[in-house]
Design a protein around this motif. Sequence first.
Motif, PDB file in Angstrom:
ATOM      1  N   LYS A 160      -1.097  63.471  53.717  1.00  0.00           N
ATOM      2  CA  LYS A 160      -2.433  63.154  53.189  1.00  0.00           C
ATOM      3  C   LYS A 160      -3.206  62.224  54.129  1.00  0.00           C
ATOM      4  N   ILE A 161      -2.520  61.237  54.667  1.00  0.00           N
ATOM      5  CA  ILE A 161      -3.187  60.320  55.602  1.00  0.00           C
ATOM      6  C   ILE A 161      -3.677  61.110  56.808  1.00  0.00           C
ATOM      7  N   GLN A 162      -2.809  62.007  57.304  1.00  0.00           N
ATOM      8  CA  GLN A 162      -3.171  62.762  58.506  1.00  0.00           C
ATOM      9  C   GLN A 162      -4.315  63.736  58.244  1.00  0.00           C
ATOM     10  N   GLU A 163      -4.307  64.372  57.076  1.00  0.00           N
ATOM     11  CA  GLU A 163      -5.416  65.289  56.750  1.00  0.00           C
ATOM     12  C   GLU A 163      -6.740  64.535  56.713  1.00  0.00           C
ATOM     13  N   GLU A 164      -6.698  63.353  56.068  1.00  0.00           N
ATOM     14  CA  GLU A 164      -7.905  62.538  55.980  1.00  0.00           C
ATOM     15  C   GLU A 164      -8.403  62.157  57.382  1.00  0.00           C
ATOM     16  N   MET A 165      -7.467  61.803  58.244  1.00  0.00           N
ATOM     17  CA  MET A 165      -7.860  61.419  59.602  1.00  0.00           C
ATOM     18  C   MET A 165      -8.420  62.605  60.372  1.00  0.00           C
ATOM     19  N   ASP A 166      -7.748  63.750  60.255  1.00  0.00           N
ATOM     20  CA  ASP A 166      -8.219  64.940  60.985  1.00  0.00           C
ATOM     21  C   ASP A 166      -9.645  65.279  60.581  1.00  0.00           C
ATOM     22  N   GLN A 167      -9.925  65.155  59.274  1.00  0.00           N
ATOM     23  CA  GLN A 167     -11.264  65.486  58.778  1.00  0.00           C
ATOM     24  C   GLN A 167     -12.319  64.481  59.229  1.00  0.00           C
ATOM     25  N   LYS A 168     -11.996  63.201  59.099  1.00  0.00           N
ATOM     26  CA  LYS A 168     -13.016  62.170  59.281  1.00  0.00           C
ATOM     27  C   LYS A 168     -13.146  61.684  60.722  1.00  0.00           C
ATOM     28  N   ILE A 169     -12.047  61.744  61.471  1.00  0.00           N
ATOM     29  CA  ILE A 169     -12.078  61.194  62.824  1.00  0.00           C
ATOM     30  C   ILE A 169     -11.844  62.277  63.864  1.00  0.00           C
ATOM     31  N   GLY A 170     -10.968  63.202  63.512  1.00  0.00           N
ATOM     32  CA  GLY A 170     -10.640  64.261  64.452  1.00  0.00           C
ATOM     33  C   GLY A 170      -9.584  63.800  65.433  1.00  0.00           C
ATOM     34  N   LEU A 171      -9.396  64.598  66.483  1.00  0.00           N
ATOM     35  CA  LEU A 171      -8.303  64.293  67.407  1.00  0.00           C
ATOM     36  C   LEU A 171      -8.816  64.005  68.811  1.00  0.00           C
ATOM     37  N   VAL A 172     -10.134  63.828  68.941  1.00  0.00           N
ATOM     38  CA  VAL A 172     -10.674  63.597  70.284  1.00  0.00           C
ATOM     39  C   VAL A 172     -10.784  62.117  70.608  1.00  0.00           C
ATOM     40  N   ARG A 173     -11.045  61.327  69.588  1.00  0.00           N
ATOM     41  CA  ARG A 173     -11.209  59.895  69.867  1.00  0.00           C
ATOM     42  C   ARG A 173     -10.186  59.113  69.057  1.00  0.00           C
ATOM     43  N   HIS A 174      -9.965  57.865  69.485  1.00  0.00           N
ATOM     44  CA  HIS A 174      -9.003  57.056  68.739  1.00  0.00           C
ATOM     45  C   HIS A 174      -9.695  56.333  67.578  1.00  0.00           C
ATOM     46  N   PRO A 175      -8.917  55.862  66.582  1.00  0.00           N
ATOM     47  CA  PRO A 175      -9.519  55.200  65.420  1.00  0.00           C
ATOM     48  C   PRO A 175     -10.106  53.824  65.765  1.00  0.00           C
TER      49      PRO A 175
ATOM     50  N   GLN B  19      16.442  53.718  61.627  1.00  0.00           N
ATOM     51  CA  GLN B  19      15.940  54.456  62.785  1.00  0.00           C
ATOM     52  C   GLN B  19      14.946  55.536  62.379  1.00  0.00           C
ATOM     53  N   VAL B  20      14.100  55.888  63.328  1.00  0.00           N
ATOM     54  CA  VAL B  20      13.019  56.821  63.056  1.00  0.00           C
ATOM     55  C   VAL B  20      12.934  57.829  64.204  1.00  0.00           C
ATOM     56  N   LYS B  21      12.533  59.055  63.856  1.00  0.00           N
ATOM     57  CA  LYS B  21      12.203  60.009  64.906  1.00  0.00           C
ATOM     58  C   LYS B  21      10.701  60.220  64.870  1.00  0.00           C
ATOM     59  N   ALA B  22      10.045  59.967  66.005  1.00  0.00           N
ATOM     60  CA  ALA B  22       8.600  60.173  66.060  1.00  0.00           C
ATOM     61  C   ALA B  22       8.342  61.528  66.730  1.00  0.00           C
ATOM     62  N   ARG B  23       7.763  62.444  65.965  1.00  0.00           N
ATOM     63  CA  ARG B  23       7.485  63.777  66.515  1.00  0.00           C
ATOM     64  C   ARG B  23       5.993  63.887  66.793  1.00  0.00           C
ATOM     65  N   LEU B  24       5.661  64.274  68.040  1.00  0.00           N
ATOM     66  CA  LEU B  24       4.243  64.454  68.378  1.00  0.00           C
ATOM     67  C   LEU B  24       3.684  65.570  67.512  1.00  0.00           C
ATOM     68  N   ARG B  25       2.540  65.359  66.893  1.00  0.00           N
ATOM     69  CA  ARG B  25       1.981  66.377  66.001  1.00  0.00           C
ATOM     70  C   ARG B  25       1.493  67.580  66.801  1.00  0.00           C
ATOM     71  N   ASP B  26       1.732  68.761  66.261  1.00  0.00           N
ATOM     72  CA  ASP B  26       1.258  69.981  66.934  1.00  0.00           C
ATOM     73  C   ASP B  26      -0.249  69.913  67.159  1.00  0.00           C
ATOM     74  N   ALA B  27      -0.957  69.440  66.120  1.00  0.00           N
ATOM     75  CA  ALA B  27      -2.418  69.371  66.198  1.00  0.00           C
ATOM     76  C   ALA B  27      -2.855  68.474  67.358  1.00  0.00           C
ATOM     77  N   TRP B  28      -2.149  67.358  67.522  1.00  0.00           N
ATOM     78  CA  TRP B  28      -2.502  66.444  68.612  1.00  0.00           C
ATOM     79  C   TRP B  28      -2.212  67.073  69.966  1.00  0.00           C
ATOM     80  N   ARG B  29      -1.040  67.724  70.063  1.00  0.00           N
ATOM     81  CA  ARG B  29      -0.642  68.378  71.308  1.00  0.00           C
ATOM     82  C   ARG B  29      -1.679  69.450  71.680  1.00  0.00           C
ATOM     83  N   ALA B  30      -2.083  70.215  70.675  1.00  0.00           N
ATOM     84  CA  ALA B  30      -3.055  71.285  70.928  1.00  0.00           C
ATOM     85  C   ALA B  30      -4.404  70.727  71.376  1.00  0.00           C
ATOM     86  N   ALA B  31      -4.788  69.588  70.751  1.00  0.00           N
ATOM     87  CA  ALA B  31      -6.108  69.015  71.045  1.00  0.00           C
ATOM     88  C   ALA B  31      -6.153  68.355  72.418  1.00  0.00           C
TER      89      ALA B  31
END
Length: 489
Positions: free
Chosen positions: A313-328, A476-488
């Motif tokens: 949900k957080i990521q959907e909100e970010m994709d909609q409002k900010i997108g993947l071109v600029r940082h927050p 411990q955590v695994k951080a996976r690069l988002r497909d959407a970010w990789r594509a953008a």
Amino acid sequence: TGTGTGLGRPRSLPALPFVGSLLQLAGHPQLHLRLWRLQGHYGSLYALWMGSHYVVVVNSYRHAREVLLKKGKDFAGRPRTVTTDLLSRGGKDIAFASYGPLWKFQRKLVHTALSMFGEGSLALERIICREAASLCETLGAAQDTALDMAPELTRAVTNVVCSLCFNSSYRRGDPEFEAMLEYSQGIVDTVAKESLVDIFPWLQIFPNKDLALLKKCLQVRDQLLQQKFTEHKEAFSGDTVKDLMDALLQVRLSAENSSPPVPGLELTDDHLLMTVGDIFGAGVETTTTVLKWAVLYLLHYPESLLPSQVQRKIQEEMDQKIGLVRHPHLSDRPLLPYLEATISEVLRIRPVSPLLIPHVSLADTSIGEYSIPKGARVIINLWSVHHDEKEWDKPEEFNPGRFLDEQGQHIHSPSPSYLPFGAGIRVCLGKVLAKMELFLFLAWVLQRFTLECPEDQPLPSLEGKFGVVLQVQKFQVKARLRDAWRAAS
Ligand code: HEM
Ligand code: PLO
């Protein structure tokens, strides 16, 4: 105001000579939970004895409000304990100093310096974003491997406070940073542990493992602080103010120039040193702890059926409002209510400071229908306030949605029983700074990565470890690069 009015004292736990109510508390390392459960027997407001100290425990919002806000001045004192006296050189800081003119002056100074420097200034936003970028770089390099995020988060937060206080920062693997990590952990583990020394001050003369550890850690901390302080004093010219340390030096200088020093109201070197020590210590330990709790909760509610897929949900909100071109940016805060609600919910369900810092009554007074004598220690159990079933629907459930309005567009608290930063005269000094950091760090990380629990590991425990802050157990955590970010990109 409670004297002579015929009000009675709160019900008290049974107490023995010398040890007080220790027997009821002994063997319960999670003091906030123990005090929460004791309500069942004694009601929400009760008293107990820690050695010879009379302690009143407040578990409801109604009474907490009275102590912190309505009668804030009556309860603005702090107890003196062996450990906090060591930490603050006998209360020369802000957090562990009792109420008085010098404390007021120090608090105001830091408040001014913080708003001048940090909050609302683009410079601070730039510093936080620089650290967020560096954090993302580290996560990217460790991609798909199980990583302990704690040191990385700590370094990011430390560098923000370090830039703010000393205009300096640490690189990965810097030996001074490693030393800091170690001493700070030692201090968190030992300060205000309600260790025996605070109940029986005379035990100090006997060797005590915790006390020895605390003293050793403080020596390392003090040396580090002293070095920064000396460097600043030597370089200080009076007209350029680069950081909080300079700001404190300048205010002291102009106070000295404008009026002759009032005896007892002088800011000594110790006062300045301990004040910066507070900002540094509080700045690092609290914010890092909240970030760790936030990550932990995201791991627990990733794709599960209920109650929600928080991270998605957080990521959907970010994709909609900010997108993947600029940082927050900070100015995006109103655009991301779900992220803000998530932060609010983390602060509710796992309060950093579950018992605040103990308050002390400065006069004979009252809470509700009970009279409270001068000198009583008052513990506000924030855990109880945040888990009160009369105020919160299913309080143990992690549900950011409870902080959103019906349209999901604005955040608001569904209950007034919510005080993550305390309130009133002793309210947290770093609230604005902390919220800026929490927002930006989480937004940066979640725009790029999805955080997951490594497959071969069980979900880490949500149980906190009580101390001067409510600590998270290692995980411990695994951080996976988002497909959407990789594509953008
Ligand atoms: C005090 C919470 C971050 C500086 C407090 C108190 C709480 C609190 C509950 C005690 C209030 C009381 O005793 O009634 C938090 C939380 C934080 C946070 C949840 C992070 C999310 C910070 C930061 C700084 C800071 C970043 C430094 C810039 C202080 C100081 C006090 C304090 C100096 C003592 C105030 C006094 O005794 O007058 N904080 N804090 N805090 N906090 Fe924070
Ligand atoms: C954290 C370890 C540092 O080395 C010293 C220090 C200074 C200020 C303390 C902080 C520690 C823990 C969190 C505290 C803060 C002052 C206000 C804050 C207690 C001990 C909170 C959450 O109340």
